[in-house]
Scaffold this motif. Sequence first.
Motif, short mmCIF file in Angstrom:
data_model
loop_
_atom_site.label_atom_id
_atom_site.label_comp_id
_atom_site.label_asym_id
_atom_site.label_seq_id
_atom_site.Cartn_x
_atom_site.Cartn_y
_atom_site.Cartn_z
N CYS A 244 31.59 33.47 19.03
CA CYS A 244 30.49 34.10 19.78
C CYS A 244 29.30 33.15 19.89
CB CYS A 244 30.06 35.39 19.09
SG CYS A 244 31.22 36.76 19.26
N ARG A 247 30.25 30.67 22.60
CA ARG A 247 30.34 31.30 23.91
C ARG A 247 28.96 31.62 24.46
NH1 ARG A 247 33.39 36.78 23.75
NH2 ARG A 247 34.90 35.37 22.78
N CYS A 248 28.04 32.04 23.59
CA CYS A 248 26.71 32.48 24.03
C CYS A 248 25.66 31.38 23.86
CB CYS A 248 26.30 33.72 23.26
SG CYS A 248 27.42 35.11 23.48
N CYS A 298 24.09 38.44 25.04
CA CYS A 298 25.46 37.94 24.89
C CYS A 298 25.85 37.89 23.42
CB CYS A 298 25.57 36.56 25.53
SG CYS A 298 27.18 35.74 25.28
N TRP A 299 24.99 37.30 22.59
CA TRP A 299 25.28 37.19 21.16
C TRP A 299 25.36 38.56 20.50
CZ3 TRP A 299 26.96 35.16 16.86
CH2 TRP A 299 26.40 35.49 15.62
N CYS A 302 28.61 40.37 21.70
CA CYS A 302 29.80 39.66 21.23
C CYS A 302 29.96 39.83 19.72
CB CYS A 302 29.71 38.18 21.59
SG CYS A 302 31.20 37.22 21.22
N CYS A 306 33.06 41.71 16.75
CA CYS A 306 33.71 41.07 15.60
C CYS A 306 33.69 41.94 14.36
CB CYS A 306 33.01 39.74 15.26
SG CYS A 306 33.09 38.47 16.55
#
Length: 361
Positions: A244, A247-248, A298-299, A302, A306
């Motif tokens: 994550c 990705r972010c 986003c973070w 995401c 998890c």
Amino acid sequence: MEFSIASVRRHFPEAPFYLISDGGPSFQSLAEKWTIHAFRAEMPMHLAQYMNANFTCHRHLLRLADAARWAREQGAKYLMIWEEDTRMLRPLRGLPDVDLATQGNIANTHLGLFTARTAGSPQPGDPRRKRQAERYAARNGYSAGPGSVFKITTFLSALEKSEDSDLEEMYPVQDMCWEDFALSANLSVKRNPEDQQITGLFGDLDAALLPPPGRKPDAALRGKPDESVDVERNLQCLGCLDSCKVRCACGPSWSWSDRFLYLKAQVPQLWNRPWSIWRQSQLLWDRPCEDCHVGFACWDSCRDGCLSLCPAVVHPHKGTTLDCEKEPLPARTVRWDENAELGWQGDGAKMVDLIWSINTM
């Protein structure tokens, strides 16, 4: 420390929270911001005798009892000991029905060594030490620590019945003091897989969550009866969180040298799986967080994806890479199952059974 408190407040906005400052700042502005009770000692207490010659387990337990009585007045049934480098990722699903729920995966040998050094071969006239040594050996040295939970009624009752001379002899370091006391008082103690400490120093391993051969995993400690305990859950959790970050854009991408080091940690899994799992986890913890350039949303979203892989409480031991946001997250509205073991229900996750106590060093 603020990120630590915020991680609790995000899930439990109304939980009673008692902050003790060891001769440092008063933290009154922080207390007001996060609705906690802050108290400042007039001198550094340092919760270990190697840092403070005046520290004793006996006096520490008496201070903890003051907090427990205060907690009981707030309607709490349990007292959770917290530390500033601990993070709460999600609400606890439940607690084992014991007097002391301890770290899920840290194998501390300190207390066993202390017992052996102090008691030697326990004498017939020392039943406390004999009982403690036997019970400690039976539990393979798994210990209390940040995130441990005392049942208030049994803790206070056991303290009242304990001899002062026994309390004075107990291990003079905070978390080992709790373990020494619990074993000596014959309290029921159980490891809690919802609470994980990640540190190489004491050789903690995900495999510690496995039940003994021939015994099924404890259904009370799993989310659902058909789940099994996954020995690589922590590693999967950390890997998901790290993906994550990348990705972010909340953390750096993996360089070729990073990948090579990780591969070196994976290869020994063929002949030394516990060490390999620990080393991979350590490399993931060492990866930094930074401002999320793609956007914080986003973070946040995401990371939430998890959490089914993660324990509720993580204690990375003097370091955490879970603080990617600029400011601690505010409390969020959470709906808790009304049938959950700890008795939280309704929007706002009002907590009636558990209280946190944090010690800053």
